[in-house]
Scaffold this motif. Sequence first.
Motif, mmCIF file in Angstrom:
data_model
loop_
_atom_site.group_PDB
_atom_site.id
_atom_site.type_symbol
_atom_site.label_atom_id
_atom_site.label_comp_id
_atom_site.label_asym_id
_atom_site.label_seq_id
_atom_site.Cartn_x
_atom_site.Cartn_y
_atom_site.Cartn_z
ATOM 1 N N UNK A 9 -58.659 42.871 5.653
ATOM 2 C CA UNK A 9 -58.813 43.729 4.476
ATOM 3 C C UNK A 9 -60.245 43.713 3.957
ATOM 4 N N UNK A 10 -60.771 44.913 3.729
ATOM 5 C CA UNK A 10 -62.025 45.089 3.000
ATOM 6 C C UNK A 10 -61.795 46.146 1.937
ATOM 7 N N UNK A 11 -62.365 45.907 0.752
ATOM 8 C CA UNK A 11 -62.274 46.929 -0.288
ATOM 9 C C UNK A 11 -63.637 47.110 -0.927
ATOM 10 N N UNK A 12 -64.106 48.372 -0.947
ATOM 11 C CA UNK A 12 -65.366 48.721 -1.597
ATOM 12 C C UNK A 12 -65.096 49.804 -2.643
ATOM 13 N N UNK A 13 -65.679 49.642 -3.824
ATOM 14 C CA UNK A 13 -65.549 50.644 -4.869
ATOM 15 C C UNK A 13 -66.401 51.867 -4.532
ATOM 16 N N UNK A 18 -68.846 46.047 -2.670
ATOM 17 C CA UNK A 18 -67.742 45.467 -1.900
ATOM 18 C C UNK A 18 -67.183 44.270 -2.651
ATOM 19 N N UNK A 19 -65.878 44.320 -2.978
ATOM 20 C CA UNK A 19 -65.245 43.260 -3.763
ATOM 21 C C UNK A 19 -64.498 42.260 -2.895
ATOM 22 N N UNK A 20 -64.010 42.715 -1.751
ATOM 23 C CA UNK A 20 -63.271 41.858 -0.819
ATOM 24 C C UNK A 20 -63.701 42.240 0.584
ATOM 25 N N UNK A 21 -63.918 41.230 1.419
ATOM 26 C CA UNK A 21 -64.475 41.524 2.739
ATOM 27 C C UNK A 21 -63.768 40.717 3.832
ATOM 28 N N UNK A 22 -63.173 41.443 4.785
ATOM 29 C CA UNK A 22 -62.559 40.846 5.975
ATOM 30 C C UNK A 22 -61.595 39.704 5.642
ATOM 31 N N UNK A 23 -60.626 40.001 4.784
ATOM 32 C CA UNK A 23 -59.670 38.987 4.341
ATOM 33 C C UNK A 23 -58.370 39.096 5.135
ATOM 34 N N UNK A 24 -57.896 37.955 5.607
ATOM 35 C CA UNK A 24 -56.598 37.855 6.261
ATOM 36 C C UNK A 24 -55.755 36.830 5.507
ATOM 37 N N UNK A 53 -52.199 48.953 -6.576
ATOM 38 C CA UNK A 53 -53.114 49.522 -7.565
ATOM 39 C C UNK A 53 -54.413 49.956 -6.900
ATOM 40 N N UNK A 54 -54.770 49.252 -5.835
ATOM 41 C CA UNK A 54 -55.909 49.629 -4.996
ATOM 42 C C UNK A 54 -55.433 49.761 -3.553
ATOM 43 N N UNK A 55 -56.094 50.594 -2.789
ATOM 44 C CA UNK A 55 -55.788 50.728 -1.364
ATOM 45 C C UNK A 55 -57.009 50.254 -0.564
ATOM 46 N N UNK A 56 -56.795 49.505 0.510
ATOM 47 C CA UNK A 56 -57.925 48.940 1.251
ATOM 48 C C UNK A 56 -58.836 50.015 1.849
ATOM 49 N N UNK A 57 -60.121 49.731 1.808
ATOM 50 C CA UNK A 57 -61.089 50.605 2.484
ATOM 51 C C UNK A 57 -60.969 50.448 3.986
ATOM 52 N N UNK A 58 -60.731 49.205 4.405
ATOM 53 C CA UNK A 58 -60.486 48.895 5.812
ATOM 54 C C UNK A 58 -59.347 47.898 5.894
ATOM 55 N N UNK A 213 -66.085 36.754 -2.057
ATOM 56 C CA UNK A 213 -65.334 37.917 -1.558
ATOM 57 C C UNK A 213 -64.511 37.643 -0.312
ATOM 58 N N UNK A 214 -64.450 36.377 0.124
ATOM 59 C CA UNK A 214 -63.736 36.040 1.347
ATOM 60 C C UNK A 214 -62.767 34.893 1.123
ATOM 61 N N UNK A 215 -61.807 34.775 2.011
ATOM 62 C CA UNK A 215 -60.962 33.589 2.047
ATOM 63 C C UNK A 215 -61.710 32.519 2.824
ATOM 64 N N UNK A 216 -61.865 31.324 2.208
ATOM 65 C CA UNK A 216 -62.594 30.261 2.912
ATOM 66 C C UNK A 216 -61.705 29.081 3.276
#
Length: 282
Positions: A9-13, A18-24, A53-58, A213-216
């Motif tokens: 998942x990536x989400x950009x406004x 970019x608020x979230x990047x390549x999250x699994x 409420x939001x839909x993923x950009x990727x 912005x990532x899961x670590x």
Amino acid sequence: MAFLTLNNITFAYPNGFTAVENVNMSFEKGEAVAIVGQNGAGKTTTVKLINGLLKPTEGDVVIDGWNTKDYTTAQISRKVGYVFQNPDDQIFNSTVYKEIEFGPKQQGLSPEVVKDLVLKAAELVGVTKFLEENPYDLPYSLRKMVTIAAVIAMNTDVIILDEPTAGQDYPTMIRLGEIIKHLIQQGKTVITITHDMEFVVNNFEHVIVMANKRKIADGNKRDIFWDLETLEKSMLKQPHISGLSNSLKFGNQVLTIEEMVEELKDAKKSGHVQKDNYGVVV
């Protein structure tokens, strides 16, 4: 296959941020999961992607076989309930009863079923005696419980709690833990965003850490809270009792007061505990 998955998942406004990047992430049905991290880590954006409420950009969010890209937010709300951090962003009805019944009524349920859901949710969160009150006549902590009841009454498979302990006293936090336990017993998946590490330790086994912005990190609470490198990267602190145990250099990975007491007993038996003239461990 997990009941709920976030796949790359990536989400950009629209402004490009970019608020979230390549999250699994993955969540099983009937488990409680805490998502922790500092402000700006991407936690709230992530859960808003889960409830539509939001839909993923990727990437894709899949809930019980539903890809959120293929459904409206209203449709997803039948599967995922979301309790806002600030109850004043959620409450809009003139009585507590009407606030709790709003969601089930929108689902087209019979009046009898709606009433049953309202009364059970109100009892669970402890607001039964306030059902005819205006929510805004109640203190903040009770308004928050009203919003939790309103989401529980919708009987969704997934319930998201955004900072549920904020502004709550100790007895209410105990009740929150009991609510989460009850929901899990009913097969609900409970996802909680929180900065309260003690609340996490007491109520969750599965913990996800986010930073930048990532899961670590993603794992058992003991592994997470004793991974000091991950905590440093995410600018989080151990629960207080773990930090104390760490400073005293006990060997085991303490998470609770009960475990700390056992460590002190063992240390005393082995002669590793020293006390000052006032009986304080030094």
